[in-house]
Write an enzyme that holds these catalytic residues in place. Structure first.
Site, mmCIF file in Angstrom:
data_model
loop_
_atom_site.group_PDB
_atom_site.id
_atom_site.type_symbol
_atom_site.label_atom_id
_atom_site.label_comp_id
_atom_site.label_asym_id
_atom_site.label_seq_id
_atom_site.Cartn_x
_atom_site.Cartn_y
_atom_site.Cartn_z
ATOM 1 N N HIS A 39 0.844 -1.196 0.000
ATOM 2 C CA HIS A 39 0.000 0.000 0.000
ATOM 3 C C HIS A 39 0.873 1.238 0.000
ATOM 4 O O HIS A 39 1.841 1.332 0.753
ATOM 5 C CB HIS A 39 -0.916 0.035 1.232
ATOM 6 C CG HIS A 39 -1.742 1.283 1.299
ATOM 7 N ND1 HIS A 39 -2.904 1.430 0.571
ATOM 8 C CD2 HIS A 39 -1.564 2.448 1.973
ATOM 9 C CE1 HIS A 39 -3.415 2.633 0.813
ATOM 10 N NE2 HIS A 39 -2.611 3.272 1.658
ATOM 11 N N ASP A 72 -15.411 2.421 7.666
ATOM 12 C CA ASP A 72 -14.370 3.335 7.200
ATOM 13 C C ASP A 72 -14.874 4.216 6.073
ATOM 14 O O ASP A 72 -14.495 5.388 5.981
ATOM 15 C CB ASP A 72 -13.141 2.546 6.739
ATOM 16 C CG ASP A 72 -12.068 3.462 6.187
ATOM 17 O OD1 ASP A 72 -11.543 4.280 6.955
ATOM 18 O OD2 ASP A 72 -11.779 3.382 4.976
ATOM 19 N N ARG A 74 -14.648 12.658 7.717
ATOM 20 C CA ARG A 74 -13.380 13.329 8.018
ATOM 21 C C ARG A 74 -13.070 14.408 6.996
ATOM 22 O O ARG A 74 -12.526 15.468 7.320
ATOM 23 C CB ARG A 74 -12.242 12.307 8.047
ATOM 24 C CG ARG A 74 -12.243 11.403 9.268
ATOM 25 C CD ARG A 74 -11.344 10.204 9.072
ATOM 26 N NE ARG A 74 -10.004 10.590 8.661
ATOM 27 C CZ ARG A 74 -9.211 9.838 7.898
ATOM 28 N NH1 ARG A 74 -9.632 8.650 7.462
ATOM 29 N NH2 ARG A 74 -8.002 10.265 7.581
ATOM 30 N N SER A 109 -7.796 3.825 9.138
ATOM 31 C CA SER A 109 -8.506 3.769 7.865
ATOM 32 C C SER A 109 -7.785 2.845 6.890
ATOM 33 O O SER A 109 -8.386 1.945 6.284
ATOM 34 C CB SER A 109 -8.625 5.174 7.271
ATOM 35 O OG SER A 109 -9.167 5.137 5.974
ATOM 36 N N LYS A 158 -8.825 -1.704 6.168
ATOM 37 C CA LYS A 158 -9.107 -2.282 4.855
ATOM 38 C C LYS A 158 -8.083 -3.346 4.481
ATOM 39 O O LYS A 158 -8.427 -4.392 3.918
ATOM 40 C CB LYS A 158 -9.150 -1.174 3.790
ATOM 41 C CG LYS A 158 -10.315 -0.197 3.964
ATOM 42 C CD LYS A 158 -10.483 0.704 2.772
ATOM 43 C CE LYS A 158 -9.368 1.710 2.624
ATOM 44 N NZ LYS A 158 -9.420 2.786 3.625
#
Length: 458
Positions: free
Chosen positions: A86, A165, A172, A187, A191
């Protein structure tokens, strides 16, 4: 029987810097997801968290509650270790494309659930949709079948993963609470953990084109996410990487896919190759650790067995650079793209109009602001302001020089690409002050700034 609480009491507790209990956190995440807790109440709690933070125990529970709000994938049936990657987002960051091909070519499963671009940061799915016929939406069954057959899948995350989320992320954005490390890390990690991978390598960007502008913030975010991953049984490593300058020479959807293919063909920009190989080595090391400690249930490989020892050695000694020159990474790429309906030999669109941006005097390029270049690409049509906006496949920016290169007056520094020529002036506005030229070349720097892992946290 599930405990119930008053949302106001929880808001006040966090406002006053109290530690929330697991029951309080589980209740409010569940109640907010189901609509029982009002938007204004959750907005107040998010601001309290923004100001007061969450300790490690609270953050783990918060992440657990978001995971529990939806489904959790399980790829333990696969005959291979699974590792995901990620990135926190940047400009010209097409690394997922060559990286997935490199790592999967060594028999490691890559369940890469990706997103779309918003603002100046590009989205992996938008880039891949430049390829004729390629499909981003896959069912869970299709994902599993493709991982078993090709070893890699890059697709959209289903709506069932961490739905809490999704609601919190939107809230947010409109309440000024985006820049909270506990909220950012939970967050991302909720996931990724729900995705079912056994290992995770994080690319935490730092610099003008990144969410984290300062190294101290990037290190804190990396440390927090590594802690969450390890606490949840996901072997996690983070590299902190430079995003002051765009990555590579192309910014834009089809433009970045073309550059990725150059890398897979043994060429391409040095910084893209450097980061691809660095992340690949980390992913293979994580995969080796998984095999060594856990074995591979789907393949019947037991920890400590001769088969496991052989596989660990193979992964740790892999010459990842060779995979870009011997064709194995390209073969893996073509198999993955073809499995999702993509025409691997199809022609990707080019923008209809181009315009050069030139140097105004001789010298060395000292700096090139990633954020400004990213905003210019966005104005040209490569990005979107809202999730429902469409992107131009061929729009973006092609760079002809990077910091350290000698340039001449009138030489093109970059070429702007768009289907809408009236966008050139808007892009040029965003490029105001984007670069500097001086008489001496700057000191060369690498892409990798630092590494965070469980061993460095001990």
């Amino acid at each position: 029987m599930v405990d119930t609480f008053d949302a106001v009491d929880i808001i006040i507790a966090k406002r006053d810097a109290e530690i929330l209990s697991d029951n309080q956190i589980n209740w409010i995440i569940d109640a907010y997801t189901s609509g029982e807790v009002a938007e204004e109440q959750m907005s107040a709690l998010l601001m309290a968290i923004f100001l007061r933070g969450l300790n490690r125990s609270e953050l783990n529970c918060w992440t657990d509650a978001m995971i529990a709000s939806g489904e959790r994938l399980d790829f333990s049936f696969l005959p291979r270790a699974t590792v995901d990657k990620h990135s926190t987002g940047g400009v010209g960051d097409k690394i997922t494309l060559p990286l997935t091909a490199v790592v999967s070519s060594y028999g490691v499963g890559i369940p890469q659930l990706s997103g779309r671009g918003l603002g100046h940061t590009g989205g992996t799915l938008d880039k891949l949709e430049s390829i004729p016929g390629w499909q981003a939406e896959l069912s869970l069954e299709q994902m599993g079948q493709q991982l078993a057959s090709t070893g890699a899948v890059i697709c959209a995350a289903g709506a069932g993963l961490a739905p809490a989320d999704r609601k919190l992320y939107a809230l947010r954005d409109v309440t000024g609470t985006v820049a909270s490390i506990p909220l950012i890390s939970s967050s991302i990690m909720s996931k990724k953990i729900a995705e079912g991978t056994s290992g995770l390598v994080l690319d935490v960007k730092c610099g003008s084109g990144a969410f984290m502008k300062e190294l101290s913030g990037a290190k804190e975010l990396a440390r927090t996410m590594v802690e969450i991953g390890e606490d949840h049984g996901v072997h996690t490593v983070a590299l902190i990487t430079d995003m002051d300058t765009p990555l590579g020479l192309s910014v834009g959807n089809a433009l970045e896919v073309r550059e990725s293919l150059e890398v897979l063909g043994g060429g391409g920009p040095k910084d893209v190759i450097e980061l691809t190989l660095a992340l690949a080595r980390e992913m293979l090391d994580v995969a080796a650790d998984i095999v060594e400690v856990q074995g591979i249930p789907g393949a019947g490989i037991l920890p400590g067995s001769k088969h496991a020892q052989s596989r660990v050695e193979e992964l740790r000694t892999a010459d990842v650079a060779r995979s870009l020159t011997d064709g194995r990474a390209m073969d893996s790429w073509r198999a993955t793209i073809r499995a999702q309906g993509g025409d691997v030999d199809g022609e990707m669109a080019w923008a209809k109009f181009t315009e050069d941006v030139v140097a105004d005097h001789d010298g060395f390029l000292l700096s090139l602001d990633a954020m400004k270049v990213g905003l210019a690409a966005w104005r040209l049509g490569a990005g979107r302001a809202r999730k429902e906006d469409k992107v131009q496949i061929g729009a973006g920016v092609v760079l002809h020089a990077k910091p350290g290169d000698r340039v001449r007056q009138g030489q093109p520094l970059m070429t702007l690409h768009t289907d809408t020529p009236d966008a050139f002036s808007r892009a040029q506005e965003k490029l105001e002050g984007a670069w500097s030229i001086g008489p001496q070349a700057p000191q060369p720097t690498g892409v990798i700034i630092d590494k965070v892992s469980a061993s460095t946290l001990a």
